[in-house]
Scaffold this motif. Structure first.
Motif, PDB file in Angstrom:
ATOM      1  N   ILE A   6       1.018  -1.488   0.616  1.00 58.99           N
ATOM      2  CA  ILE A   6      -0.133   0.240  -0.310  1.00 58.99           C
ATOM      3  C   ILE A   6       0.859   1.019  -0.074  1.00 58.99           C
ATOM      4  CG2 ILE A   6      -1.204   1.336   1.330  1.00 58.99           C
ATOM      5  CD1 ILE A   6      -2.734  -1.266   2.182  1.00 58.99           C
ATOM      6  N   TRP A   7       1.861   1.574   1.202  1.00 59.24           N
ATOM      7  CA  TRP A   7       2.371   2.594   1.157  1.00 59.24           C
ATOM      8  C   TRP A   7       3.598   2.495  -0.121  1.00 59.24           C
ATOM      9  CZ3 TRP A   7       3.618   6.499   2.953  1.00 59.24           C
ATOM     10  CH2 TRP A   7       4.676   7.395   3.283  1.00 59.24           C
ATOM     11  N   ARG A   8       3.935   1.547  -1.511  1.00 59.99           N
ATOM     12  CA  ARG A   8       4.614   1.887  -2.026  1.00 59.99           C
ATOM     13  C   ARG A   8       3.801   2.131  -2.751  1.00 59.99           C
ATOM     14  NH1 ARG A   8       7.094  -4.160  -4.119  1.00 59.99           N
ATOM     15  NH2 ARG A   8       7.856  -4.012  -2.292  1.00 59.99           N
ATOM     16  N   GLY A   9       2.269   1.974  -3.625  1.00 57.74           N
ATOM     17  CA  GLY A   9       1.612   2.201  -4.954  1.00 57.74           C
ATOM     18  C   GLY A   9       1.231   3.847  -3.868  1.00 57.74           C
ATOM     19  N   PHE A  10       1.141   4.196  -2.490  1.00 64.84           N
ATOM     20  CA  PHE A  10       0.998   6.023  -2.529  1.00 64.84           C
ATOM     21  C   PHE A  10       2.114   6.652  -3.294  1.00 64.84           C
ATOM     22  CE2 PHE A  10       1.812   9.081   0.634  1.00 64.84           C
ATOM     23  CZ  PHE A  10       0.874  10.229   0.079  1.00 64.84           C
ATOM     24  N   LYS A  11       3.893   5.956  -2.535  1.00 60.28           N
ATOM     25  CA  LYS A  11       4.453   6.543  -3.075  1.00 60.28           C
ATOM     26  C   LYS A  11       5.116   6.913  -4.360  1.00 60.28           C
ATOM     27  CE  LYS A  11       7.734   4.077  -0.949  1.00 60.28           C
ATOM     28  NZ  LYS A  11       9.798   3.916  -0.748  1.00 60.28           N
ATOM     29  N   LYS A  12       4.101   5.715  -5.686  1.00 61.31           N
ATOM     30  CA  LYS A  12       4.102   5.975  -6.864  1.00 61.31           C
ATOM     31  C   LYS A  12       3.246   6.865  -7.284  1.00 61.31           C
ATOM     32  CE  LYS A  12       4.990   1.017  -8.441  1.00 61.31           C
ATOM     33  NZ  LYS A  12       4.021   0.132  -9.021  1.00 61.31           N
ATOM     34  N   GLN A  13       2.548   7.203  -6.965  1.00 67.15           N
ATOM     35  CA  GLN A  13       1.430   8.498  -7.118  1.00 67.15           C
ATOM     36  C   GLN A  13       1.773   9.827  -6.377  1.00 67.15           C
ATOM     37  OE1 GLN A  13      -1.228   8.510  -8.860  1.00 67.15           O
ATOM     38  NE2 GLN A  13      -0.380   5.722  -9.322  1.00 67.15           N
ATOM     39  N   LEU A  14       3.162  10.151  -5.340  1.00 65.63           N
ATOM     40  CA  LEU A  14       3.512  10.797  -4.913  1.00 65.63           C
ATOM     41  C   LEU A  14       3.828  12.108  -5.506  1.00 65.63           C
ATOM     42  CD1 LEU A  14       3.801  11.807  -1.630  1.00 65.63           C
ATOM     43  CD2 LEU A  14       6.636  11.127  -2.615  1.00 65.63           C
ATOM     44  N   SER A  15       3.987  12.308  -6.524  1.00 62.54           N
ATOM     45  CA  SER A  15       4.585  13.497  -7.297  1.00 62.54           C
ATOM     46  C   SER A  15       3.527  13.687  -8.294  1.00 62.54           C
ATOM     47  CB  SER A  15       5.715  12.946  -8.710  1.00 62.54           C
ATOM     48  OG  SER A  15       4.640  11.872  -9.638  1.00 62.54           O
ATOM     49  N   ASN A  16       1.682  13.136  -8.019  1.00 64.73           N
ATOM     50  CA  ASN A  16       1.003  13.558  -8.494  1.00 64.73           C
ATOM     51  C   ASN A  16       0.074  13.582  -7.564  1.00 64.73           C
ATOM     52  OD1 ASN A  16       1.482  12.120 -11.445  1.00 64.73           O
ATOM     53  ND2 ASN A  16       0.299  10.328 -10.769  1.00 64.73           N
ATOM     54  N   TYR A  17       0.804  13.393  -6.637  1.00 63.33           N
ATOM     55  CA  TYR A  17       0.055  14.503  -5.359  1.00 63.33           C
ATOM     56  C   TYR A  17       0.918  15.415  -4.854  1.00 63.33           C
ATOM     57  CZ  TYR A  17      -3.096  10.255  -3.794  1.00 63.33           C
ATOM     58  OH  TYR A  17      -4.118   8.992  -3.762  1.00 63.33           O
ATOM     59  N   LEU A  18       1.269  15.693  -4.972  1.00 69.08           N
ATOM     60  CA  LEU A  18       2.624  17.140  -5.214  1.00 69.08           C
ATOM     61  C   LEU A  18       1.769  17.998  -5.692  1.00 69.08           C
ATOM     62  CD1 LEU A  18       6.158  16.517  -4.590  1.00 69.08           C
ATOM     63  CD2 LEU A  18       4.973  17.429  -3.123  1.00 69.08           C
ATOM     64  N   ILE A  19       1.744  18.006  -7.109  1.00 70.65           N
ATOM     65  CA  ILE A  19       0.550  18.948  -7.788  1.00 70.65           C
ATOM     66  C   ILE A  19      -0.687  19.235  -7.427  1.00 70.65           C
ATOM     67  CG2 ILE A  19      -0.266  19.936 -10.453  1.00 70.65           C
ATOM     68  CD1 ILE A  19       1.779  17.888 -11.342  1.00 70.65           C
ATOM     69  N   CYS A 101     -12.118   1.230  -0.159  1.00 68.60           N
ATOM     70  CA  CYS A 101     -12.598   3.241  -0.100  1.00 68.60           C
ATOM     71  C   CYS A 101     -11.905   3.944   1.573  1.00 68.60           C
ATOM     72  CB  CYS A 101     -13.558   3.175  -0.112  1.00 68.60           C
ATOM     73  SG  CYS A 101     -14.511   2.473  -1.288  1.00 68.60           S
ATOM     74  N   LEU A 102     -11.290   2.719   2.539  1.00 65.79           N
ATOM     75  CA  LEU A 102     -11.017   3.464   3.865  1.00 65.79           C
ATOM     76  C   LEU A 102      -9.670   4.086   2.950  1.00 65.79           C
ATOM     77  CD1 LEU A 102     -11.366   4.806   6.197  1.00 65.79           C
ATOM     78  CD2 LEU A 102     -10.787   1.839   6.973  1.00 65.79           C
ATOM     79  N   TRP A 103      -8.436   3.370   2.556  1.00 63.74           N
ATOM     80  CA  TRP A 103      -7.833   3.964   2.148  1.00 63.74           C
ATOM     81  C   TRP A 103      -7.691   4.846   1.855  1.00 63.74           C
ATOM     82  CZ3 TRP A 103      -3.198   3.290   4.037  1.00 63.74           C
ATOM     83  CH2 TRP A 103      -2.154   3.591   3.823  1.00 63.74           C
ATOM     84  N   PHE A 104      -7.927   4.723   0.440  1.00 60.26           N
ATOM     85  CA  PHE A 104      -8.086   5.931  -0.465  1.00 60.26           C
ATOM     86  C   PHE A 104      -8.899   6.841  -0.105  1.00 60.26           C
ATOM     87  CE2 PHE A 104      -8.591   2.796  -4.066  1.00 60.26           C
ATOM     88  CZ  PHE A 104      -7.087   3.142  -4.299  1.00 60.26           C
ATOM     89  N   ILE A 105      -9.335   6.742   0.740  1.00 62.39           N
ATOM     90  CA  ILE A 105     -10.425   7.857   1.063  1.00 62.39           C
ATOM     91  C   ILE A 105      -9.078   8.551   3.041  1.00 62.39           C
ATOM     92  CG2 ILE A 105     -11.801   8.900   3.473  1.00 62.39           C
ATOM     93  CD1 ILE A 105     -13.675   7.363   2.263  1.00 62.39           C
ATOM     94  N   LEU A 106      -8.778   7.415   3.006  1.00 61.02           N
ATOM     95  CA  LEU A 106      -7.375   7.875   4.240  1.00 61.02           C
ATOM     96  C   LEU A 106      -6.549   8.919   3.196  1.00 61.02           C
ATOM     97  CD1 LEU A 106      -7.164   5.276   6.818  1.00 61.02           C
ATOM     98  CD2 LEU A 106      -7.854   7.214   7.331  1.00 61.02           C
ATOM     99  N   GLU A 107      -6.446   8.452   2.780  1.00 62.88           N
ATOM    100  CA  GLU A 107      -5.171   9.401   1.853  1.00 62.88           C
ATOM    101  C   GLU A 107      -5.235  10.947   1.174  1.00 62.88           C
ATOM    102  OE1 GLU A 107      -4.192   6.930  -1.450  1.00 62.88           O
ATOM    103  OE2 GLU A 107      -2.915   5.551  -0.884  1.00 62.88           O
ATOM    104  N   ILE A 108      -6.958  11.212   0.669  1.00 60.62           N
ATOM    105  CA  ILE A 108      -6.902  12.556   0.487  1.00 60.62           C
ATOM    106  C   ILE A 108      -7.663  12.772   1.782  1.00 60.62           C
ATOM    107  CG2 ILE A 108      -9.241  13.505  -0.829  1.00 60.62           C
ATOM    108  CD1 ILE A 108      -7.839  12.082  -2.769  1.00 60.62           C
ATOM    109  N   PHE A 109      -7.773  12.508   2.883  1.00 63.90           N
ATOM    110  CA  PHE A 109      -7.754  13.655   4.496  1.00 63.90           C
ATOM    111  C   PHE A 109      -6.364  14.200   4.089  1.00 63.90           C
ATOM    112  CE2 PHE A 109     -12.088  12.739   4.329  1.00 63.90           C
ATOM    113  CZ  PHE A 109     -12.855  13.693   5.349  1.00 63.90           C
ATOM    114  N   PHE A 110      -5.520  12.917   4.317  1.00 59.30           N
ATOM    115  CA  PHE A 110      -4.243  13.775   4.939  1.00 59.30           C
ATOM    116  C   PHE A 110      -4.044  14.463   3.677  1.00 59.30           C
ATOM    117  CE2 PHE A 110       0.693  13.034   4.002  1.00 59.30           C
ATOM    118  CZ  PHE A 110       0.763  13.392   5.527  1.00 59.30           C
ATOM    119  N   ILE A 111      -3.788  14.573   2.889  1.00 55.29           N
ATOM    120  CA  ILE A 111      -3.273  15.935   2.164  1.00 55.29           C
ATOM    121  C   ILE A 111      -4.007  16.510   2.031  1.00 55.29           C
ATOM    122  CG2 ILE A 111      -3.315  16.521  -0.701  1.00 55.29           C
ATOM    123  CD1 ILE A 111      -2.273  13.179  -1.128  1.00 55.29           C
TER     124      ILE A 111
END
Length: 670
Positions: A6-19, A101-111
């Motif tokens: 899960i963490w690896r998948g999040f790091k792959k999207q990290l550059s996208n999340y920065l924008i 869904c909870l994991w994706f929601i937590l990502e969005i809420f964290f950002i």
């Protein structure tokens, strides 16, 4: 192990999340600044009640919320679609629908929460700058100090939570629609994307025709508007025509991206064999198959935002220009009120004074407005002599030079000439009670505030004709003081005068046997059928300027920042998609390198793809907005549009900057 995946998948999207993260910070900062200004009491008191500061800033905050919601919903959909493989892996490891869904929601809420904290911090630091810009735009005599509002922080936090809640519901919906067969269907869709059937080609041609039709109607707007006004009326006809042009451009834009460009990219001449041109067209054709709605929406929204900014800029330009036309001197005042303040005016010497003598007379001139019919009933007009006109022209240089050719010639000063010049037609004759005048010319009425006079129209006649014509005479005094005495004069006016409407006249006129029947008399009418008109007491340049500048400056401030926010968020969305797509295509570029294709050629291909994605929607939106400005210019004559053209250039600069960032980042990853 699962947490690591899960963490690896999040790091792959990290550059996208920065924008996504930086764009969200900017939106939060703007929203907080707008909201904080509504709680800044010194600013509200200085602005006064007439500007409706709180309501306009509230509208700007609401517009920012809509932009933010649009940005996050589109970006979130893109994130979920790009993580289909992650969802498949999560399913294989036994995670159910709600856990994913909870994991994706937590990502969005964290950002979202993290960007909220930084956005509030920047908003607090920069809110003084925003307030200074607003004070400058409204020309308020106010010293701006640092201001922090806990109410604005709470309001911004609630808005961010609401948006995150909406995005969470979107995540639940998007993930629920996922099926394991999605990847297989995606491959089939890629095959379908490369096929252009006959009916799709027809729709592509229709898209171009719709765009050309909408643009052609915008260029020849006045000709179509006259016809539409004749059939539907002035307002309804212009409204329907504008709506028709808008629909043609909207539908044409979507069809252009969905079919026209795909058909164009399906054609691959031999010259494209060099420099990977064939690959570029294939990639763009495939991209349009799945993202034509996104590109169409970006194009329409950008064009609409710039058109709205153009409309507001036109209104602001005309209103600010009207200040010198309404109040061409420091003070225009009735003779009766002038006598009340004359002794105190001696303290402001030297000053210039001029007396303008008017006569209110019954007159008849036929005026036809397209779609609204013809008004041929007699009414009252104000008459001024040519000598007074020329004397006042020295104070008011907006007045045009006039020379009467004959003793019975006249020049009409009309209030319709600024906005409805192309729709208004005047008869060449004006009938007074004792004679007929020949209309030599018709000019806009820049003879000061119309509220100081009685008539709906105004005519300039020779001195001899002015003296011979019977009518109700009245005088307006024009006072012009030095700039350093403007404030002192304004205080005197507020202290001695009430600004009441007074000096009524009444009349009842009719047209019988080619003659005007009826008289104009002083005082209020005693009968119901009598028409009664009042005049205002004075018009002050400083009052008119401050009221107009504060209200128009506020409007331009809000619309400018909302438009800038929208341009930046749309450019961020395009950049986000480009960077994400690039990561998926890195293997293809690695394969090209193994085939012996130089890095320089591959980089040129990357830049070519970025240019197409960034600048085709931007240029199409630019064409829409410029033609929308041409439509507005037919209605609002003589407005200045340099500010909007500056913003159009700014949009291209912003998109060029994000294009450059995308190319540089992709080159590093290559």
């Amino acid at each position: 192990m699962l947490i690591r995946i899960i963490w690896r998948g999040f790091k792959k999207q990290l550059s996208n999340y920065l924008i996504f993260f930086f764009s969200l910070i900017f939106a939060v900062m703007v929203y907080y600044s707008f909201t904080a200004m509504t709680y800044e009491q010194p600013l509200i008191r200085s602005a006064g009640k007439n500007t409706q500061l709180v309501g306009m800033l509230g509208f700007g905050s609401f517009a920012v919320v809509l932009i933010l919601l649009f940005f996050m919903a589109n970006t979130n959909r893109f994130f979920i679609e790009n993580r289909r493989k992650d969802i498949s892996i999560f399913h294989l490891y036994g995670l159910n629908y709600y856990q994913i869904c909870l994991w994706f929601i937590l990502e969005i809420f964290f950002i979202g929460i993290f960007s909220f904290m930084i956005g509030i911090g920047l908003g607090v630091l920069l809110s003084k700058l925003f307030s200074m810009i607003l004070v400058k735009a409204m020309d308020l005599p106010l010293q701006v100090h640092f201001f922090f509002s806990t109410d604005a922080v709470v309001a911004t936090g609630l808005v961010v939570l609401f948006i995150l809640g909406v995005v969470s519901l979107q995540i639940l919906w998007l993930v629920s629609g996922y099926k394991f067969s999605h990847l297989k269907k995606l491959q089939l869709r890629k095959i379908q994307a490369m096929k252009i059937s006959l009916w799709k080609k027809i729709l592509g041609v229709i898209g171009v025709l719709l765009l050309l039709g909408g643009w052609g109607m915008a260029i020849s707007y006045i000709d179509f508007a006259r016809e539409a006004s004749e059939y539907f009326g002035l307002i309804q006809g212009n409204g329907l025509l504008m709506g028709g042009i808008f629909l043609l451009c909207v539908i044409g834009s979507y069809l252009f991206f969905a079919f026209t460009l795909r058909w164009y990219n399906s054609y691959r001449p031999k010259r494209l064999n060099k420099n990977l041109g064939m690959l570029s067209r294939s990639e763009w054709q495939l991209r349009l198959f799945s993202e034509w709605r996104f590109f169409g929406s970006i194009t329409v929204a950008l064009g609409l935002a710039l058109a709205i900014l153009g409309g507001m800029a036109a209104v602001v330009s005309l209103e600010m220009r009207s200040v010198n036309e309404i109040a061409p001197a420091s003070l225009m005042i009735t003779r009766e009120s002038y006598e009340k303040i004359a002794p105190k005016l001696q303290e402001m010497r030297p000053y210039q004074r001029q007396s303008l003598n008017f006569k209110t007379v019954p007159a008849k001139q036929s005026v036809e407005i397209s779609g609204e019919g013809m008004n041929s009933q007699p009414e009252i007009m104000d008459m001024v002599s040519l000598s007074d006109y020329r004397s006042f022209q020295k104070t008011n240089p907006t007045l045009r030079d006039i020379s009467l050719k004959t003793a019975s010639s006249t020049v009409v000063l009309s209030s319709y000439q600024r906005y409805l010049n192309d729709y208004t037609h005047y008869s060449k004759s004006i009938y007074l009670k004792n004679r007929r005048l020949t209309v030599q010319e018709t000019h806009p009425n820049f003879f000061g505030d119309t509220n100081l006079r009685y008539g709906t129209g105004m005519i300039v006649v020779s001195d001899k004709l002015f003296n011979e014509t019977p009518g109700l005479s009245y005088t307006i005094e024009v006072i012009d003081v030095k700039n350093h005495n403007e404030e002192k004069l304004n205080r005197l006016i507020r202290k001695r005068l009430k600004g009441d409407w007074d000096f009524p006249i009444h009349y009842k006129l009719a047209w019988k046997n080619k003659q005007i029947i009826g008289e104009v008399s002083k005082g209020e009418g005693s009968k119901k059928e009598d028409s009664t008109i009042y005049r205002s007491e004075y018009t002050s340049y400083q009052e008119v300027y401050r009221m107009t500048r504060s209200s128009m400056g506020l409007v331009l401030f809000v619309v400018t920042f909302v438009t800038a926010t929208f341009i930046i968020t749309t450019a961020s969305m395009v950049t986000l998609r480009q960077l994400s797509e690039f990561k998926q295509k890195r293997k293809k570029y690695a394969l090209l390198r193994q085939m012996g294709i130089p890095d320089k050629t591959i980089y040129q291909e990357i830049k070519r793809e970025n240019r197409v994605v960034f600048f085709i929607p931007a240029i199409l939106a630019l064409i829409h907005s410029i033609l929308a400005l041409s439509v507005i210019s037919h209605i609002a004559k003589n407005a200045d549009y340099w500010f909007v053209y500056l913003f159009c250039g700014l949009m291209l600069v912003v998109y060029a900057l994000f294009y450059w960032i995308s190319c540089v980042y992709q080159k590093k990853l290559l």
